[in-house]
Design a protein around this motif. Structure first.
Motif, PDB file in Angstrom:
ATOM      1  N   THR A 185     -12.365  49.355 -45.917  1.00  0.00           N
ATOM      2  CA  THR A 185     -13.396  48.640 -46.675  1.00  0.00           C
ATOM      3  C   THR A 185     -13.038  48.483 -48.148  1.00  0.00           C
ATOM      4  O   THR A 185     -13.695  47.738 -48.866  1.00  0.00           O
ATOM      5  CB  THR A 185     -14.738  49.385 -46.579  1.00  0.00           C
ATOM      6  N   LYS A 186     -12.004  49.186 -48.587  1.00  0.00           N
ATOM      7  CA  LYS A 186     -11.632  49.128 -50.008  1.00  0.00           C
ATOM      8  C   LYS A 186     -10.373  48.300 -50.266  1.00  0.00           C
ATOM      9  O   LYS A 186      -9.882  48.244 -51.389  1.00  0.00           O
ATOM     10  CB  LYS A 186     -11.421  50.550 -50.539  1.00  0.00           C
ATOM     11  N   ILE A 187      -9.855  47.671 -49.229  1.00  0.00           N
ATOM     12  CA  ILE A 187      -8.645  46.864 -49.384  1.00  0.00           C
ATOM     13  C   ILE A 187      -8.955  45.600 -50.187  1.00  0.00           C
ATOM     14  O   ILE A 187      -9.884  44.865 -49.863  1.00  0.00           O
ATOM     15  CB  ILE A 187      -8.067  46.478 -48.003  1.00  0.00           C
ATOM     16  N   THR A 188      -8.191  45.371 -51.224  1.00  0.00           N
ATOM     17  CA  THR A 188      -8.389  44.178 -52.063  1.00  0.00           C
ATOM     18  C   THR A 188      -7.276  43.151 -51.856  1.00  0.00           C
ATOM     19  O   THR A 188      -7.354  42.042 -52.376  1.00  0.00           O
ATOM     20  CB  THR A 188      -8.432  44.569 -53.548  1.00  0.00           C
ATOM     21  N   GLU A 189      -6.279  43.529 -51.096  1.00  0.00           N
ATOM     22  CA  GLU A 189      -5.140  42.628 -50.858  1.00  0.00           C
ATOM     23  C   GLU A 189      -5.524  41.529 -49.868  1.00  0.00           C
ATOM     24  O   GLU A 189      -6.210  41.780 -48.879  1.00  0.00           O
ATOM     25  CB  GLU A 189      -3.971  43.452 -50.313  1.00  0.00           C
ATOM     26  N   GLY A 225      -1.710  32.690 -41.856  1.00  0.00           N
ATOM     27  CA  GLY A 225      -0.976  33.002 -40.632  1.00  0.00           C
ATOM     28  C   GLY A 225      -0.668  34.472 -40.458  1.00  0.00           C
ATOM     29  O   GLY A 225      -0.153  34.885 -39.412  1.00  0.00           O
ATOM     30  N   SER A 226      -0.957  35.280 -41.485  1.00  0.00           N
ATOM     31  CA  SER A 226      -0.687  36.718 -41.360  1.00  0.00           C
ATOM     32  C   SER A 226      -1.895  37.521 -41.829  1.00  0.00           C
ATOM     33  O   SER A 226      -1.776  38.512 -42.540  1.00  0.00           O
ATOM     34  CB  SER A 226       0.544  37.104 -42.184  1.00  0.00           C
ATOM     35  N   ARG A 227      -3.077  37.038 -41.427  1.00  0.00           N
ATOM     36  CA  ARG A 227      -4.310  37.715 -41.795  1.00  0.00           C
ATOM     37  C   ARG A 227      -4.919  38.435 -40.597  1.00  0.00           C
ATOM     38  O   ARG A 227      -4.738  38.029 -39.462  1.00  0.00           O
ATOM     39  CB  ARG A 227      -5.307  36.694 -42.364  1.00  0.00           C
ATOM     40  N   ALA A 228      -5.640  39.498 -40.887  1.00  0.00           N
ATOM     41  CA  ALA A 228      -6.253  40.301 -39.825  1.00  0.00           C
ATOM     42  C   ALA A 228      -7.272  39.476 -39.044  1.00  0.00           C
ATOM     43  O   ALA A 228      -7.974  38.638 -39.605  1.00  0.00           O
ATOM     44  CB  ALA A 228      -6.932  41.523 -40.435  1.00  0.00           C
ATOM     45  N   GLY A 229      -7.333  39.745 -37.746  1.00  0.00           N
ATOM     46  CA  GLY A 229      -8.282  39.044 -36.888  1.00  0.00           C
ATOM     47  C   GLY A 229      -8.881  40.002 -35.874  1.00  0.00           C
ATOM     48  O   GLY A 229      -8.350  41.087 -35.631  1.00  0.00           O
ATOM     49  N   VAL A 283      -7.758  40.093 -45.167  1.00  0.00           N
ATOM     50  CA  VAL A 283      -6.740  41.056 -45.571  1.00  0.00           C
ATOM     51  C   VAL A 283      -5.512  40.886 -44.670  1.00  0.00           C
ATOM     52  O   VAL A 283      -5.595  40.298 -43.579  1.00  0.00           O
ATOM     53  CB  VAL A 283      -7.277  42.498 -45.480  1.00  0.00           C
ATOM     54  N   PRO A 284      -4.354  41.381 -45.086  1.00  0.00           N
ATOM     55  CA  PRO A 284      -3.140  41.244 -44.279  1.00  0.00           C
ATOM     56  C   PRO A 284      -3.284  41.875 -42.897  1.00  0.00           C
ATOM     57  O   PRO A 284      -3.983  42.875 -42.724  1.00  0.00           O
ATOM     58  CB  PRO A 284      -2.083  41.982 -45.115  1.00  0.00           C
ATOM     59  N   SER A 285      -2.618  41.297 -41.937  1.00  0.00           N
ATOM     60  CA  SER A 285      -2.730  41.752 -40.547  1.00  0.00           C
ATOM     61  C   SER A 285      -2.209  43.172 -40.346  1.00  0.00           C
ATOM     62  O   SER A 285      -2.565  43.819 -39.359  1.00  0.00           O
ATOM     63  CB  SER A 285      -1.982  40.799 -39.616  1.00  0.00           C
ATOM     64  N   LYS A 286      -1.377  43.672 -41.281  1.00  0.00           N
ATOM     65  CA  LYS A 286      -0.847  45.029 -41.112  1.00  0.00           C
ATOM     66  C   LYS A 286      -1.967  46.070 -41.114  1.00  0.00           C
ATOM     67  O   LYS A 286      -1.815  47.171 -40.563  1.00  0.00           O
ATOM     68  CB  LYS A 286       0.154  45.355 -42.222  1.00  0.00           C
ATOM     69  N   TYR A 287      -3.116  45.734 -41.712  1.00  0.00           N
ATOM     70  CA  TYR A 287      -4.231  46.676 -41.770  1.00  0.00           C
ATOM     71  C   TYR A 287      -5.032  46.714 -40.468  1.00  0.00           C
ATOM     72  O   TYR A 287      -5.973  47.510 -40.345  1.00  0.00           O
ATOM     73  CB  TYR A 287      -5.144  46.331 -42.942  1.00  0.00           C
ATOM     74  N   GLU A 288      -4.677  45.874 -39.528  1.00  0.00           N
ATOM     75  CA  GLU A 288      -5.321  45.942 -38.220  1.00  0.00           C
ATOM     76  C   GLU A 288      -5.086  47.305 -37.579  1.00  0.00           C
ATOM     77  O   GLU A 288      -5.934  47.809 -36.848  1.00  0.00           O
ATOM     78  CB  GLU A 288      -4.778  44.845 -37.304  1.00  0.00           C
ATOM     79  N   TRP A 289      -3.913  47.894 -37.860  1.00  0.00           N
ATOM     80  CA  TRP A 289      -3.600  49.215 -37.314  1.00  0.00           C
ATOM     81  C   TRP A 289      -4.609  50.252 -37.803  1.00  0.00           C
ATOM     82  O   TRP A 289      -5.029  51.129 -37.055  1.00  0.00           O
ATOM     83  CB  TRP A 289      -2.186  49.639 -37.705  1.00  0.00           C
ATOM     84  N   ASN A 290      -4.988  50.179 -39.086  1.00  0.00           N
ATOM     85  CA  ASN A 290      -5.954  51.123 -39.641  1.00  0.00           C
ATOM     86  C   ASN A 290      -7.290  51.040 -38.911  1.00  0.00           C
ATOM     87  O   ASN A 290      -7.853  52.057 -38.486  1.00  0.00           O
ATOM     88  CB  ASN A 290      -6.173  50.829 -41.127  1.00  0.00           C
ATOM     89  N   ALA A 291      -7.797  49.809 -38.783  1.00  0.00           N
ATOM     90  CA  ALA A 291      -9.077  49.611 -38.117  1.00  0.00           C
ATOM     91  C   ALA A 291      -9.009  50.026 -36.648  1.00  0.00           C
ATOM     92  O   ALA A 291      -9.940  50.644 -36.120  1.00  0.00           O
ATOM     93  CB  ALA A 291      -9.502  48.149 -38.236  1.00  0.00           C
ATOM     94  N   ALA A 292      -7.905  49.694 -36.003  1.00  0.00           N
ATOM     95  CA  ALA A 292      -7.742  50.013 -34.582  1.00  0.00           C
ATOM     96  C   ALA A 292      -7.738  51.521 -34.349  1.00  0.00           C
ATOM     97  O   ALA A 292      -8.362  52.022 -33.403  1.00  0.00           O
ATOM     98  CB  ALA A 292      -6.450  49.396 -34.050  1.00  0.00           C
TER      99      ALA A 292
END
Length: 291
Positions: free
Chosen positions: A25-29, A34-38, A248-257
């Motif tokens: 919830t604090k990610i500002t990036e 094409g490389s955004r979280a979904g 936010v960048p798709s790499k943060y999907e791992w955090n949420a997952a």
């Protein structure tokens, strides 16, 4: 990638089921096109962690069938009304899995970049622990492995129901919601701290143990834990929504997952614990073993 302030903010919460979700919830990036979280990416990665848990379950079960059952067994063990036997290699495997799960969870929380690896290790370790609980303690002499499936079915129903209620806007993460969640979480934390402190006070520890050992008190605390976990899950759905809407960048999907998988696994274990307590009490009342 550009760094922009998030456009949507659902507000902070003093408690979250997993500190990983608090960071989400604090990610500002902001991610590039094409490389955004979904939602699909989060769902797939959550499914991956849960699949790794299944791999851990199967791995332990295979070891039990091919290796552990031929080792000398420690007889006469009892877990909440269920008698079972355990070999030394099994005990060592269970202990190692518990330690690895704790370490992996801490690394995931404080070094989020490691989540694809530490989250996988945590899930595998949890699978081993769950498998031992279902196939060694409930199974074995008791032949009640089906209770593990019952807990799984209830967990799926609860998760799907919470997701539906959130998606339809029936439950919203408002300030009142956060106040209730914080109050319940603080209550549970207070009970745990008081119990821990009293455990070291001679005379008082016996009294506290008798209260917490009461069946109805134990069930009540387990139900409270389940309620808190389901509310945290709603909060996590809101965090995922915020993450997707803020692109936010798709790499943060791992955090949420990992945060979601963690809560789902915790929910399953607590539901299974309640089932074990109820059936175990019946076993003790009948004066015999489960069959």
């Amino acid at each position: 990638m550009n760094n922009n302030q998030p456009r949507t903010n659902y507000g902070g919460s003093f408690f979250r089921a997993n500190p990983v979700m608090n960071r989400v919830t604090k990610i500002t990036e902001r991610g590039a096109e094409g490389s955004r979280a979904g939602y699909g990416g989060v769902a797939m990665k959550t499914g991956f962690f849960l699949l790794m848990t299944v791999v851990g379950v199967i791995g332990y079960l295979v070891a039990q069938i091919t290796v552990f059952q031929y080792q000398p067994q420690i007889e006469g063990l009892n877990y909440k009304g269920f008698e079972f036997a355990l070999s030394m290699p099994q005990a060592m495997t269970l202990g190692a899995a518990a330690i690895v799960a704790i370490v992996a969870q801490l690394l995931a929380a404080f070094v989020p970049v490691t989540i694809p690896v530490t989250g996988t290790i945590y899930s595998l370790s949890q699978g081993v622990i769950i498998s031992c609980l279902v196939f060694t303690i409930l199974g074995g002499k008791n032949h009640m492995e089906h209770l593990g499936l019952l807990a799984l079915a209830i967990t799926i129903i609860v998760v799907v129901t919470m997701a539906f209620l959130y998606a339809k806007g029936i439950i919203k993460v408002t300030q009142k919601f956060r106040t209730i969640l914080t109050t319940l979480a603080l209550s549970m934390l207070g009970i745990s701290l008081v119990s821990l402190i009293c455990a070291f006070i001679p005379g008082v520890n016996v009294f506290v143990h008798s209260i917490l050992g009461n069946f109805w008190v134990s069930i009540g605390l387990a139900l409270l834990s389940i309620i808190i976990t389901t509310l945290f899950m709603i909060s996590e759905f809101a965090a995922v929504t915020q993450m997707v809407e803020n692109q936010v960048p798709s790499k943060y999907e791992w955090n949420a997952a990992f945060g979601l998988a963690f809560s789902i696994l915790w929910l399953y274990v607590k539901i299974l614990d309640i089932i074990i307590q109820i059936v175990g009490r019946s076993n003790r009342s009948s004066g015999g073993r489960s069959r």
